[in-house]
Design an enzyme around this catalytic site. Structure first.
Site, short mmCIF file in Angstrom:
data_model
loop_
_atom_site.label_atom_id
_atom_site.label_comp_id
_atom_site.label_asym_id
_atom_site.label_seq_id
_atom_site.Cartn_x
_atom_site.Cartn_y
_atom_site.Cartn_z
N ASP A 78 0.86 -1.19 0.00
CA ASP A 78 0.00 0.00 0.00
C ASP A 78 0.89 1.24 0.00
O ASP A 78 2.02 1.21 0.46
CB ASP A 78 -0.99 -0.02 1.17
CG ASP A 78 -0.44 -0.70 2.40
OD1 ASP A 78 0.79 -0.88 2.50
OD2 ASP A 78 -1.24 -1.06 3.29
N GLU A 148 -5.72 3.39 3.61
CA GLU A 148 -6.22 3.96 4.87
C GLU A 148 -7.70 4.33 4.76
O GLU A 148 -8.36 4.56 5.77
CB GLU A 148 -5.40 5.19 5.29
CG GLU A 148 -3.93 4.87 5.62
CD GLU A 148 -3.75 4.10 6.93
OE1 GLU A 148 -4.74 3.88 7.63
OE2 GLU A 148 -2.60 3.72 7.22
ZN LIG Z 1 -2.84 2.48 8.87
ZN LIG Z 2 -1.26 0.30 7.22
#
Ligand SMILES: [Zn+2]
Ligand SMILES: [Zn+2]
Length: 407
Positions: A78, A148
């Protein structure tokens, strides 16, 4: 450790990779605004021999390492950071700011370790390129936006990720875990992280003067009673063997000490491992909110307004067979001292969306300890060298096992 994998990892996790990590750390970007980060990661993956596809589900990208015919393994990192003012004092600390969804300028920090995840992805590409003679197939290295906000993975799949790079036979990802010893790799069979939903409740009433509450229908008192009554859903209605969390995380209402407002807004978050628990908590929130309003004498045309926010996460379900296979491969390289087991987390993560095709893609999501600090804290400052070495070794061991050439 002198296996070919260990030697390749030592070469891959070199000063250049640590410099890439520091560069990513110093230039964090908020969810949905990862353009600079995506360019940096795309360049590094291309330099490691990947064919890179960009602009998938927003700033998402996928680097493909082809090595003759064979199965496909997807590995995800990510890319987004958080609106937190960094207080680590590190020489490469972030001074970046970004614009949040409300249009405010906010400080930005990689406080969730996604910079480590990205550097490990590049380390894996380098490692696997140098070990080409030991595997066959394709490795798809994904840079995912908006983790997130638990939305980037689904956005990439919806935007045709698998049409562009092929449907994977397996998908893997890891997350750093400060509460575990540095470099320790932890596996979870079954549910690895909770599903989540966010709900807004607008508690309505009739406002008026604070001196004459008898002429109002006070939504502040009603909201307070609703917050308390909601706590009964988990403690009194759920099977004690079932996992559920209900948190009322925001309460907003009123503008002045002497004026009773017309409404109060509650922000509620729930967590669950099982969809039946999700349904039960959601219907319970509606029932309690309306029931409390009736009990307070609020007219039915002022019933509370309950709405689900577009920010839900599915429970992340690891494939037990895949986890078992990957754990054995990692154990063979790192040894029992550095490999462990872990129960499911009440946190949420959208990696599970990469499984959501028919038939589903088997997932393996594991954790790598960093030994200190807390995630989402302004002082989170892991030692990148040892964490990257452990993470790339674990990913590499798994990839070599899954993509082993036929004898
Ligand atoms: Zn996070
Ligand atoms: Zn994370």
């Amino acid at each position: 450790m002198t296996s070919p994998l260990s030697r390749a990892v030592v070469r891959a996790v070199d000063p250049g990779l640590l410099a890439l990590y520091r560069d990513l750390h110093a230039h964090p970007e908020l969810s949905g605004r990862e353009g600079g980060t995506a360019s940096c990661l795309a360049e590094a993956l291309a330099a490691a021999g990947c064919a890179v596809h960009r602009g998938i589900g927003g700033h998402g990208l996928a680097g493909v390492l082809e090595n003759a015919g064979g199965p496909t393994l997807l590995v995800r990192a990510d890319m987004d950071a958080l609106p937190i003012l960094e207080e680590t004092g590190l020489p490469y600390a972030s001074h970046a700011t970004g614009i949040d969804p409300s249009g405010n300028e906010v400080p930005v920090m990689h406080a969730c370790g996604h910079d480590l995840h990205m550097a490990a992805l590049v380390g894996l590409a380098r490692t696997m390129r140098s070990l080409r003679d030991r595997w066959r197939g394709r490795i798809v290295l994904v840079g995912q936006p908006s983790e997130e906000r638990v939305s980037g993975a689904a956005a990439m799949v919806r935007d045709g990720l698998y049409d562009r790079v092929g449907r994977p036979d397996w998908a893997m990802a890891f997350h750093v875990a400060p509460e575990h010893p540095e470099g320790r790799v932890l596996f979870t069979e079954g549910v690895a992280s909770a599903g989540a939903e966010s709900v807004d409740v607008v508690v309505r009433g009739v406002g008026g003067h604070a001196a004459h509450p008898d002429q109002t229908c006070d939504p502040v008192l009603l909201a307070a009673q609703t917050v308390v009554a909601l706590q009964g859903l988990v403690s009194r209605e759920l099977d004690p063997q079932e996992f559920g969390v209900l948190t009322v995380a925001s309460v907003h209402g009123g503008t002045k000490h002497n004026a009773i407002p017309d409404e109060v807004r509650l922000g509620i978050n729930i967590r669950f491992f099982d969809d039946a628990v999700r349904d039960r908590l959601l219907s319970g929130i509606g029932r309690v909110a309306v029931g409390q309003a009736r009990s307070a004498g609020v007219p039915p045309d002022l019933d509370p307004v309950v709405s689900l926010i577009d920010e839900s996460a599915l429970p992340l379900r690891n494939d037990p067979g895949l986890v078992c296979r990957v754990r054995e491969a990692v154990l063979a390289v790192l040894g029992h001292d550095r490999v462990g087991g872990l129960g499911p987390s009440s946190g949420s993560e959208d990696f599970g969306a990469f499984a959501e095709v028919d038939p589903p893609v088997p997932l393996c999501y594991f954790r790598v300890g960093t030994g200190s600090g807390r995630l989402h804290s302004p002082t989170f400052a892991p030692d990148p060298g040892s964490v990257l070495t452990a993470a790339v070794t674990a990913l590499g061991a798994a990839a070599l096992d899954l993509l082993r050439p036929p004898d």
